[in-house]
Design a protein around this motif. Sequence first.
Motif, PDB file in Angstrom:
ATOM      1  N   GLY A   8       0.825  -1.205   0.000  1.00 14.57           N
ATOM      2  CA  GLY A   8       0.000   0.000   0.000  1.00 14.57           C
ATOM      3  C   GLY A   8       0.863   1.261   0.000  1.00 14.57           C
ATOM      4  N   GLY A  10      -0.147   4.431   0.284  1.00  9.05           N
ATOM      5  CA  GLY A  10      -0.984   5.544   0.720  1.00  9.05           C
ATOM      6  C   GLY A  10      -0.158   6.449   1.623  1.00  9.05           C
ATOM      7  N   LEU A  11      -0.837   7.139   2.560  1.00 10.26           N
ATOM      8  CA  LEU A  11      -0.126   8.030   3.472  1.00 10.26           C
ATOM      9  C   LEU A  11       0.865   7.248   4.332  1.00 10.26           C
ATOM     10  N   ALA A  12       0.426   6.120   4.872  1.00  6.89           N
ATOM     11  CA  ALA A  12       1.276   5.358   5.795  1.00  6.89           C
ATOM     12  C   ALA A  12       2.350   4.579   5.044  1.00  6.89           C
ATOM     13  N   GLU A  31       1.582  -1.385  -4.746  1.00  9.22           N
ATOM     14  CA  GLU A  31       0.410  -0.505  -4.792  1.00  9.22           C
ATOM     15  C   GLU A  31      -0.507  -1.019  -5.897  1.00  9.22           C
ATOM     16  N   MET A  32      -1.768  -1.259  -5.542  1.00  8.44           N
ATOM     17  CA  MET A  32      -2.665  -1.883  -6.511  1.00  8.44           C
ATOM     18  C   MET A  32      -3.240  -0.904  -7.543  1.00  8.44           C
ATOM     19  N   ARG A  33      -3.278   0.403  -7.182  1.00 11.18           N
ATOM     20  CA  ARG A  33      -3.787   1.360  -8.169  1.00 11.18           C
ATOM     21  C   ARG A  33      -2.730   1.570  -9.256  1.00 11.18           C
ATOM     22  N   CYS A  51     -10.016  13.004   0.303  1.00 17.07           N
ATOM     23  CA  CYS A  51     -11.121  13.936   0.556  1.00 17.07           C
ATOM     24  C   CYS A  51     -10.545  15.346   0.687  1.00 17.07           C
ATOM     25  N   SER A  52     -10.510  15.895   1.871  1.00 12.19           N
ATOM     26  CA  SER A  52     -10.027  17.271   2.067  1.00 12.19           C
ATOM     27  C   SER A  52      -8.555  17.394   1.640  1.00 12.19           C
ATOM     28  N   LEU A 121      -1.830  -7.183  -3.769  1.00  6.51           N
ATOM     29  CA  LEU A 121      -1.416  -8.380  -3.030  1.00  6.51           C
ATOM     30  C   LEU A 121      -2.668  -8.924  -2.354  1.00  6.51           C
ATOM     31  N   GLY A 135      -4.805   0.518   4.340  1.00  5.00           N
ATOM     32  CA  GLY A 135      -5.772   1.591   4.552  1.00  5.00           C
ATOM     33  C   GLY A 135      -7.197   1.173   4.857  1.00  5.00           C
ATOM     34  N   PRO A 136      -8.064   2.189   4.997  1.00  7.75           N
ATOM     35  CA  PRO A 136      -9.462   1.939   5.393  1.00  7.75           C
ATOM     36  C   PRO A 136     -10.267   1.228   4.309  1.00  7.75           C
ATOM     37  N   SER A 139      -8.245  -3.934   0.006  1.00  8.81           N
ATOM     38  CA  SER A 139      -8.962  -4.741  -0.996  1.00  8.81           C
ATOM     39  C   SER A 139      -9.606  -5.965  -0.328  1.00  8.81           C
ATOM     40  N   GLN A 338      -4.329   3.968   8.901  1.00  3.24           N
ATOM     41  CA  GLN A 338      -5.687   4.000   9.433  1.00  3.24           C
ATOM     42  C   GLN A 338      -6.112   2.626   9.958  1.00  3.24           C
ATOM     43  N   GLY A 344      -6.891   9.775  10.519  1.00  6.60           N
ATOM     44  CA  GLY A 344      -6.491  11.013   9.848  1.00  6.60           C
ATOM     45  C   GLY A 344      -5.262  10.834   8.973  1.00  6.60           C
ATOM     46  N   TYR A 345      -5.093  11.762   8.040  1.00  4.51           N
ATOM     47  CA  TYR A 345      -3.965  11.701   7.106  1.00  4.51           C
ATOM     48  C   TYR A 345      -2.629  11.724   7.852  1.00  4.51           C
TER      49      TYR A 345
HETATM   50  P1  FAD Z   1      -4.555   4.955   2.216  1.00  4.87           P
HETATM   51  O1  FAD Z   1      -4.026   6.319   2.076  1.00  4.87           O
HETATM   52  O2  FAD Z   1      -5.926   4.646   1.723  1.00  4.87           O
HETATM   53  O3  FAD Z   1      -3.520   3.974   1.514  1.00  4.87           O
HETATM   54  C1  FAD Z   1      -3.749   2.610   1.337  1.00  4.87           C
HETATM   55  C2  FAD Z   1      -3.186   2.207  -0.021  1.00  4.87           C
HETATM   56  O4  FAD Z   1      -3.187   0.795  -0.125  1.00  4.87           O
HETATM   57  C3  FAD Z   1      -4.034   2.735  -1.165  1.00  4.87           C
HETATM   58  O5  FAD Z   1      -3.207   3.415  -2.064  1.00  4.87           O
HETATM   59  C4  FAD Z   1      -4.645   1.464  -1.784  1.00  4.87           C
HETATM   60  O6  FAD Z   1      -4.816   1.574  -3.185  1.00  4.87           O
HETATM   61  C5  FAD Z   1      -3.621   0.424  -1.424  1.00  4.87           C
HETATM   62  N1  FAD Z   1      -4.124  -0.963  -1.306  1.00  4.87           N
HETATM   63  C6  FAD Z   1      -5.247  -1.404  -0.687  1.00  4.87           C
HETATM   64  N2  FAD Z   1      -5.312  -2.747  -0.728  1.00  4.87           N
HETATM   65  C7  FAD Z   1      -4.202  -3.167  -1.405  1.00  4.87           C
HETATM   66  C8  FAD Z   1      -3.689  -4.459  -1.774  1.00  4.87           C
HETATM   67  N3  FAD Z   1      -4.327  -5.591  -1.454  1.00  4.87           N
HETATM   68  N4  FAD Z   1      -2.514  -4.527  -2.474  1.00  4.87           N
HETATM   69  C9  FAD Z   1      -1.832  -3.387  -2.820  1.00  4.87           C
HETATM   70  N5  FAD Z   1      -2.283  -2.152  -2.488  1.00  4.87           N
HETATM   71  C10 FAD Z   1      -3.437  -2.045  -1.775  1.00  4.87           C
HETATM   72  N6  FAD Z   1      -8.543  11.774   6.887  1.00  4.87           N
HETATM   73  C11 FAD Z   1      -8.275  13.099   7.004  1.00  4.87           C
HETATM   74  O7  FAD Z   1      -7.371  13.491   7.769  1.00  4.87           O
HETATM   75  N7  FAD Z   1      -8.995  14.026   6.316  1.00  4.87           N
HETATM   76  C12 FAD Z   1      -9.978  13.670   5.436  1.00  4.87           C
HETATM   77  O8  FAD Z   1     -10.599  14.535   4.804  1.00  4.87           O
HETATM   78  C13 FAD Z   1     -10.279  12.275   5.284  1.00  4.87           C
HETATM   79  N8  FAD Z   1     -11.266  11.870   4.441  1.00  4.87           N
HETATM   80  C14 FAD Z   1     -11.490  10.531   4.265  1.00  4.87           C
HETATM   81  C15 FAD Z   1     -12.488  10.130   3.336  1.00  4.87           C
HETATM   82  C16 FAD Z   1     -12.734   8.771   3.107  1.00  4.87           C
HETATM   83  C17 FAD Z   1     -13.793   8.365   2.110  1.00  4.87           C
HETATM   84  C18 FAD Z   1     -12.000   7.791   3.840  1.00  4.87           C
HETATM   85  C19 FAD Z   1     -12.247   6.333   3.616  1.00  4.87           C
HETATM   86  C20 FAD Z   1     -11.029   8.195   4.773  1.00  4.87           C
HETATM   87  C21 FAD Z   1     -10.770   9.553   4.992  1.00  4.87           C
HETATM   88  N9  FAD Z   1      -9.799   9.984   5.910  1.00  4.87           N
HETATM   89  C22 FAD Z   1      -9.520  11.334   6.041  1.00  4.87           C
HETATM   90  C23 FAD Z   1      -9.139   9.020   6.814  1.00  4.87           C
HETATM   91  C24 FAD Z   1      -7.662   8.654   6.495  1.00  4.87           C
HETATM   92  O9  FAD Z   1      -6.839   9.688   6.928  1.00  4.87           O
HETATM   93  C25 FAD Z   1      -7.359   8.377   5.047  1.00  4.87           C
HETATM   94  O10 FAD Z   1      -8.116   7.286   4.645  1.00  4.87           O
HETATM   95  C26 FAD Z   1      -5.863   8.067   4.809  1.00  4.87           C
HETATM   96  O11 FAD Z   1      -5.659   7.983   3.435  1.00  4.87           O
HETATM   97  C27 FAD Z   1      -5.415   6.795   5.472  1.00  4.87           C
HETATM   98  O12 FAD Z   1      -4.075   6.521   5.151  1.00  4.87           O
HETATM   99  P2  FAD Z   1      -3.581   5.019   4.939  1.00  4.87           P
HETATM  100  O13 FAD Z   1      -2.174   5.088   4.493  1.00  4.87           O
HETATM  101  O14 FAD Z   1      -3.908   4.218   6.117  1.00  4.87           O
HETATM  102  O15 FAD Z   1      -4.508   4.470   3.731  1.00  4.87           O
END
Ligand code: FAD
Length: 440
Positions: A8, A10-12, A31-33, A51-52, A121, A135-136, A139, A338, A344-345
């Motif tokens: 993944g 994403g942010l983390a 990264e799956m996207r 989102c924001s 994956l 992330g939240p 998949s 998350q 949060g981001y």
């Molecule tokens: P993500 O940033 O979602 O990263 C996860 C990554 O893993 C993605 O790129 C995804 O494509 C990838 N992935 C998933 N499954 C697989 C797999 N099997 N194989 C390979 N890659 C995979 N927080 C805020 O602070 N402000 C906001 O405005 C806000 N809005 C949100 C709106 C929505 C709809 C959601 C769901 C959450 C929101 N959040 C917000 C909460 C949170 O901060 C974000 O979701 C943030 O992106 C979480 O970071 P992350 O790294 O955990 O996940």
Amino acid sequence: YPTVTVIGAGLAGSEAAWQIASQGVPVRLYEMRPVRRTPAHHTDRFAELVCSNSLRANGLTNAVGVLKAEMRLLDSLILSAADQHAVPAGGALAVDREGFSGEVTSRLRNHPLVTVVNEELSALPADGIVVVATGPLTSPDLSKQIQELFGEEYFYFYDAAAPIVEKESIDMEKVFLASRYDKGEAAYLNCPMSEEEFEAFYGALTTAETAEIKDFEKEMYFEGCMPIEVMAKRGKQTVLFGPMKPVGLVDPRTGKLPYAVVQLRQDNAAGTLFNLVGFQTHLKWGEQKRVLSLIPGLENAEFVRYGVMHRNTFINSPKLLHPTYQFRGRESLFFAGQMTGVEGYVESAASGLIAGMNAGRLARGLAPVVPPPQTTLGSMAHYITTADFRHFQPMNANFGLFPPLEKRMKSKRDKNDAIAARALEAIEAFQANEIQNYVR
Ligand code: FAD
């Protein structure tokens, strides 16, 4: 060094990959996207803000601002890209979202130790050091596998969280400490309501404005977690016999049962935070403040988190993780973002920073480390791994998570300033003493 797998970007995951590669350790970043999309992402860039475009407060008067300062000190990729692509936003750090995620993507893609694999994956690698940061909206196949690993009771698809308030902001003159029927030790703070107070509250609750529910979130009401306002709209008796029932709660000041009661349950080990029992809600945040302030004792309550109901894949970290973000059952398996119950981001990136730092250390044969609880990074790691596992809900960075100061301060502002100063001192000491071996 052995290659670390990060799942993944994403942010983390992006932050974790950066922290690992910065130690001279090779990373394979999955990264799956764009091969596979999530219901919320729109691009193929790393660290996309779904989102924001705001990363919230930037100043030290807010815990998420302190968190940013700590992350900058630890060479955070997410903060560096955000600072570089900041747009005017008053006291907040908001970013040009395209520039920000483009920056994170190119810094990682161009790093000689990072190999990007655009693949979903669907199973966890059986061996090696792995950081799961999907992330939240993880998949479905991978969610299923993680759920099987942890057991259904420790893996969630929805976040139906009740609001949480700071204990210091509760009016103790109005509430009373008791458990229903005096069973066990007196554990709840009870906000008693007269019939008139209940009527006013009920009217406000049932007419308040709710937040929009995304299409992919609609199914959650069928999962048995009904928002308090939806329950209330079914009729007064539904709440008076439900979350607001007064039975077994005699108010010691009147010697009588109140007409209705809202119970507050201790939320963290330090006893500085309390949640509103059974009050998961989908009301807009401003509306939550307005309506819940009608509850006796909560007139001036400080909300450290508002109630939310959304799609959110997360695990029961208090049962499963060490504060180093390692899975207790397999220490080479890290979780970040998350899905660990940070919210949060910035918080997601922060957990990726610690997980990545430790995954890299493990690859280098060093012991994992956790910043002290006086830091925001440490206070969050501590919270998600020591909160009550039976009621675990995701949490933002906030001043209520820090250990109390030794001396009482005159004002809330002074208190928060002192906590922030202590946090920065502690993170500097942590950096100097614990991670001086970094290869940059
Ligand atoms: P993500 O940033 O979602 O990263 C996860 C990554 O893993 C993605 O790129 C995804 O494509 C990838 N992935 C998933 N499954 C697989 C797999 N099997 N194989 C390979 N890659 C995979 N927080 C805020 O602070 N402000 C906001 O405005 C806000 N809005 C949100 C709106 C929505 C709809 C959601 C769901 C959450 C929101 N959040 C917000 C909460 C949170 O901060 C974000 O979701 C943030 O992106 C979480 O970071 P992350 O790294 O955990 O996940």
